[in-house]
Design a protein around this motif. Structure first.
Motif, PDB file in Angstrom:
ATOM      1  N   ILE A 193      21.089  32.092   3.585  1.00  0.00           N
ATOM      2  CA  ILE A 193      21.162  30.910   2.726  1.00  0.00           C
ATOM      3  C   ILE A 193      20.104  29.906   3.190  1.00  0.00           C
ATOM      4  O   ILE A 193      19.640  29.956   4.336  1.00  0.00           O
ATOM      5  CB  ILE A 193      22.556  30.239   2.785  1.00  0.00           C
ATOM      6  N   PHE A 194      19.729  29.014   2.268  1.00  0.00           N
ATOM      7  CA  PHE A 194      18.759  27.990   2.622  1.00  0.00           C
ATOM      8  C   PHE A 194      19.426  26.882   3.435  1.00  0.00           C
ATOM      9  O   PHE A 194      20.548  26.478   3.142  1.00  0.00           O
ATOM     10  CB  PHE A 194      18.145  27.364   1.368  1.00  0.00           C
ATOM     11  N   ASP A 195      18.719  26.382   4.422  1.00  0.00           N
ATOM     12  CA  ASP A 195      19.101  25.181   5.150  1.00  0.00           C
ATOM     13  C   ASP A 195      17.966  24.178   4.953  1.00  0.00           C
ATOM     14  O   ASP A 195      16.937  24.260   5.626  1.00  0.00           O
ATOM     15  CB  ASP A 195      19.306  25.511   6.638  1.00  0.00           C
ATOM     16  N   MET A 196      18.149  23.254   3.985  1.00  0.00           N
ATOM     17  CA  MET A 196      17.089  22.300   3.652  1.00  0.00           C
ATOM     18  C   MET A 196      17.109  21.135   4.638  1.00  0.00           C
ATOM     19  O   MET A 196      18.103  20.420   4.755  1.00  0.00           O
ATOM     20  CB  MET A 196      17.278  21.766   2.231  1.00  0.00           C
ATOM     21  N   HIS A 197      16.016  20.942   5.336  1.00  0.00           N
ATOM     22  CA  HIS A 197      15.909  19.824   6.274  1.00  0.00           C
ATOM     23  C   HIS A 197      15.302  18.599   5.594  1.00  0.00           C
ATOM     24  O   HIS A 197      15.593  17.462   5.954  1.00  0.00           O
ATOM     25  CB  HIS A 197      15.052  20.225   7.470  1.00  0.00           C
ATOM     26  N   LEU A 198      14.421  18.833   4.618  1.00  0.00           N
ATOM     27  CA  LEU A 198      13.800  17.746   3.860  1.00  0.00           C
ATOM     28  C   LEU A 198      13.882  18.074   2.377  1.00  0.00           C
ATOM     29  O   LEU A 198      13.622  19.216   1.984  1.00  0.00           O
ATOM     30  CB  LEU A 198      12.314  17.592   4.240  1.00  0.00           C
ATOM     31  N   ARG A 199      14.235  17.085   1.575  1.00  0.00           N
ATOM     32  CA  ARG A 199      14.201  17.256   0.121  1.00  0.00           C
ATOM     33  C   ARG A 199      13.105  16.422  -0.505  1.00  0.00           C
ATOM     34  O   ARG A 199      12.741  16.612  -1.658  1.00  0.00           O
ATOM     35  CB  ARG A 199      15.552  16.878  -0.491  1.00  0.00           C
ATOM     36  N   GLU A 200      12.578  15.459   0.260  1.00  0.00           N
ATOM     37  CA  GLU A 200      11.452  14.641  -0.197  1.00  0.00           C
ATOM     38  C   GLU A 200      10.441  14.525   0.942  1.00  0.00           C
ATOM     39  O   GLU A 200      10.809  14.553   2.119  1.00  0.00           O
ATOM     40  CB  GLU A 200      11.923  13.250  -0.603  1.00  0.00           C
ATOM     41  N   LEU A 201       9.185  14.368   0.541  1.00  0.00           N
ATOM     42  CA  LEU A 201       8.118  14.255   1.521  1.00  0.00           C
ATOM     43  C   LEU A 201       7.549  12.837   1.457  1.00  0.00           C
ATOM     44  O   LEU A 201       7.190  12.352   0.377  1.00  0.00           O
ATOM     45  CB  LEU A 201       7.022  15.271   1.183  1.00  0.00           C
ATOM     46  N   GLU A 202       7.472  12.177   2.607  1.00  0.00           N
ATOM     47  CA  GLU A 202       6.893  10.837   2.650  1.00  0.00           C
ATOM     48  C   GLU A 202       5.397  10.957   2.871  1.00  0.00           C
ATOM     49  O   GLU A 202       4.950  11.566   3.853  1.00  0.00           O
ATOM     50  CB  GLU A 202       7.530  10.025   3.782  1.00  0.00           C
ATOM     51  N   ILE A 203       4.645  10.371   1.945  1.00  0.00           N
ATOM     52  CA  ILE A 203       3.187  10.485   2.019  1.00  0.00           C
ATOM     53  C   ILE A 203       2.525   9.130   1.830  1.00  0.00           C
ATOM     54  O   ILE A 203       3.169   8.174   1.375  1.00  0.00           O
ATOM     55  CB  ILE A 203       2.641  11.458   0.951  1.00  0.00           C
ATOM     56  N   LYS A 204       1.224   9.089   2.173  1.00  0.00           N
ATOM     57  CA  LYS A 204       0.407   7.893   1.951  1.00  0.00           C
ATOM     58  C   LYS A 204      -0.873   8.340   1.272  1.00  0.00           C
ATOM     59  O   LYS A 204      -1.530   9.284   1.739  1.00  0.00           O
ATOM     60  CB  LYS A 204       0.109   7.219   3.300  1.00  0.00           C
ATOM     61  N   CYS A 205      -1.207   7.689   0.171  1.00  0.00           N
ATOM     62  CA  CYS A 205      -2.397   8.115  -0.574  1.00  0.00           C
ATOM     63  C   CYS A 205      -2.825   7.023  -1.539  1.00  0.00           C
ATOM     64  O   CYS A 205      -2.116   6.027  -1.734  1.00  0.00           O
ATOM     65  CB  CYS A 205      -2.122   9.410  -1.336  1.00  0.00           C
ATOM     66  N   LEU A 206      -3.979   7.229  -2.161  1.00  0.00           N
ATOM     67  CA  LEU A 206      -4.413   6.343  -3.232  1.00  0.00           C
ATOM     68  C   LEU A 206      -3.688   6.730  -4.520  1.00  0.00           C
ATOM     69  O   LEU A 206      -3.319   7.900  -4.684  1.00  0.00           O
ATOM     70  CB  LEU A 206      -5.926   6.462  -3.426  1.00  0.00           C
ATOM     71  N   PRO A 207      -3.503   5.792  -5.428  1.00  0.00           N
ATOM     72  CA  PRO A 207      -2.797   6.112  -6.679  1.00  0.00           C
ATOM     73  C   PRO A 207      -3.398   7.303  -7.420  1.00  0.00           C
ATOM     74  O   PRO A 207      -2.667   8.108  -7.994  1.00  0.00           O
ATOM     75  CB  PRO A 207      -2.936   4.815  -7.487  1.00  0.00           C
TER      76      PRO A 207
END
Length: 215
Positions: A118-132
């Motif tokens: 089975i999947f064990d999800m540690h992250l469901r969203e990724l925090e990023i920094k970028c230009l629009p």
């Protein structure tokens, strides 16, 4: 995503009146102007917002004839009904780096699941920094090579996003394929039984050797 907005009056009574009439009070924040109190139609916003689930996107709306490109800064929900009761928007400017969260999407057929994992999800969203202009809709993670016991970490996918800085440490796990708990127990018991059998066999062999030497 485009939504219709109007400038609203402020005050607790006004806010309650808006909510009673299926409206969402909101505020737009930005540089060079004072925050603007807004009101959104509840059904219209929720309909558009549900369609955007699964990818990150800008929200556009007009205020006094000027169009604003925004992202949601904060969304407040009623703790009981889970209905949206307030939204803060922030204006996004060209050339200004932004920090946002983008959803993680799994792609590919995972062989570890076919084997019973089975999947064990540690992250469901990724925090990023970028230009629009570089803002991705989502972050795809290919799970087509994951076997039971395997994991994918940020460092495995650093080259996947160009012109984007990932704000998690490289060693951060994203997803793992593990055995269900019941099977884990069974495997642990099986290992324990094998170990006991080996100890018993070794003991018997030692006893037999000792008896032969005494003859």
């Amino acid at each position: 995503m485009k939504i219709n907005t109007e400038i609203r009056n402020t005050g607790k009574k006004e806010v309650k009146k808006l909510r009673d009439n299926e409206k969402i009070p909101a505020i737009l924040y930005g540089k060079g102007f004072e925050s603007i109190p807004l009101v959104l139609d509840y059904k219209e916003f929720v309909h558009s917002y549900k369609e955007s689930v699964g990818h990150q996107s800008f929200i556009f709306f007009k205020v006094n004839g000027k169009e604003y490109r925004t992202l949601i800064k904060e969304m407040q929900l009623d703790p009981l009904s889970r209905k949206i009761i307030h939204i803060d928007f922030k204006e996004i400017y060209s050339g200004q780096e932004i920090e946002v969260k983008i959803p993680i999407k799994l792609v590919g057929d995972c062989p570890g699941l076919i084997e019973g994992g089975i999947f064990d999800m540690h992250l469901r969203e990724l925090e990023i920094k970028c230009l629009p202009k570089d803002l991705p809709d989502s972050f795809e993670v290919d799970v087509s090579k994951l076997q039971i016991g395997d994991s994918i970490h940020i460092e495995d996918l650093l080259e996947q996003l160009t012109n984007v800085k990932i704000l998690h440490p490289p060693s951060t796990p994203i997803i793992s394929v593990i055995l269900p708990k019941a099977e884990k127990v069974e495997v642990a018991e099986e290992v324990e039984e094998i170990a006991e059998e080996e100890i018993t066999e070794e003991g018997a062999e030692e006893k037999e050797t000792k008896e032969e030497s005494e003859k």
